[in-house]
Design a protein around this motif. Structure first.
Motif, PDB file in Angstrom:
ATOM      1  N   LEU A  70       0.826  -1.202   0.000  1.00  0.00           N
ATOM      2  CA  LEU A  70       0.000   0.000   0.000  1.00  0.00           C
ATOM      3  C   LEU A  70       0.864   1.258   0.000  1.00  0.00           C
ATOM      4  O   LEU A  70       0.619   2.197  -0.764  1.00  0.00           O
ATOM      5  N   LEU A  71       1.891   1.279   0.833  1.00  0.00           N
ATOM      6  CA  LEU A  71       2.769   2.450   0.894  1.00  0.00           C
ATOM      7  C   LEU A  71       3.584   2.613  -0.384  1.00  0.00           C
ATOM      8  O   LEU A  71       3.860   3.739  -0.799  1.00  0.00           O
ATOM      9  N   ASP A  72       3.952   1.509  -1.022  1.00  0.00           N
ATOM     10  CA  ASP A  72       4.666   1.601  -2.305  1.00  0.00           C
ATOM     11  C   ASP A  72       3.782   2.210  -3.382  1.00  0.00           C
ATOM     12  O   ASP A  72       4.263   2.873  -4.303  1.00  0.00           O
ATOM     13  N   GLY A  73       2.491   2.010  -3.290  1.00  0.00           N
ATOM     14  CA  GLY A  73       1.567   2.601  -4.249  1.00  0.00           C
ATOM     15  C   GLY A  73       1.521   4.122  -4.127  1.00  0.00           C
ATOM     16  O   GLY A  73       1.253   4.821  -5.105  1.00  0.00           O
ATOM     17  N   PHE A  74       1.814   4.685  -2.947  1.00  0.00           N
ATOM     18  CA  PHE A  74       1.826   6.130  -2.762  1.00  0.00           C
ATOM     19  C   PHE A  74       3.058   6.794  -3.376  1.00  0.00           C
ATOM     20  O   PHE A  74       3.071   8.002  -3.605  1.00  0.00           O
ATOM     21  N   ASP A  75       4.104   6.026  -3.648  1.00  0.00           N
ATOM     22  CA  ASP A  75       5.322   6.595  -4.244  1.00  0.00           C
ATOM     23  C   ASP A  75       5.069   7.101  -5.666  1.00  0.00           C
ATOM     24  O   ASP A  75       5.749   7.995  -6.148  1.00  0.00           O
TER      25      ASP A  75
END
Length: 150
Positions: A138-143
């Motif tokens: 999920l956090l990688d998707g925000f990059d």
């Protein structure tokens, strides 16, 4: 002297019995839940085969001119084999039921350990790893998002 010897024999006998019962209690293994469910599934499969073969025999008897006696006898033999199979599996299930009467009468016999809310440390670690992986994804998707300049 004889009373001391009698006491000693009595204590030794009591200790041996207690050890035997404790050892028996520790080595008790309930029947395999998977094996019992396999046997039940096999009985259901035999029942469905018996129903299909009986329907086939009725159809063959109604349309006797379309089938030979050898074909009819073959289906009859298959029906007898299916009945024998069902009876053999029932005997095995009954022998397990006789060996472990308390297990079959227990409401927890068919419940898995997981449904009791018990989680082993290894399972807990796997669950936490899965959660961590999902959070990382999920956090990688925000990059990929454009960051504001302000």
């Amino acid at each position: 002297m004889t009373t001391k010897l009698f006491k000693f024999k009595y204590q030794l006998l009591l200790a041996c019995l207690l050890f035997a019962f404790q050892n028996f209690a520790q080595t008790y293994t309930p029947p395999s839940q998977e094996r019992v469910s396999q046997l039940i599934d096999q009985i259901n499969e035999c029942k469905s085969n018996i129903n299909e073969l009986e329907e086939r025999i009725n159809y063959m008897e109604e349309n006797a001119s379309a089938y030979t006696l050898a074909q009819y006898n073959e289906v009859k033999a298959l029906l007898n084999d299916s009945k024998k199979c069902k009876n053999a599996i029932k005997k095995e299930l009954e022998s397990i039921r006789k060996d472990y009467p308390g297990w079959f009468n227990s409401p927890n016999a068919t419940m898995s350990i997981r449904s009791h809310g018990f989680t082993s440390p290894r399972e807990l670690q796997e669950l936490l790893s899965e959660i961590q992986q999902k959070i990382d994804d999920l956090l990688d998707g925000f990059d990929d998002l454009v960051k504001p300049e302000h």
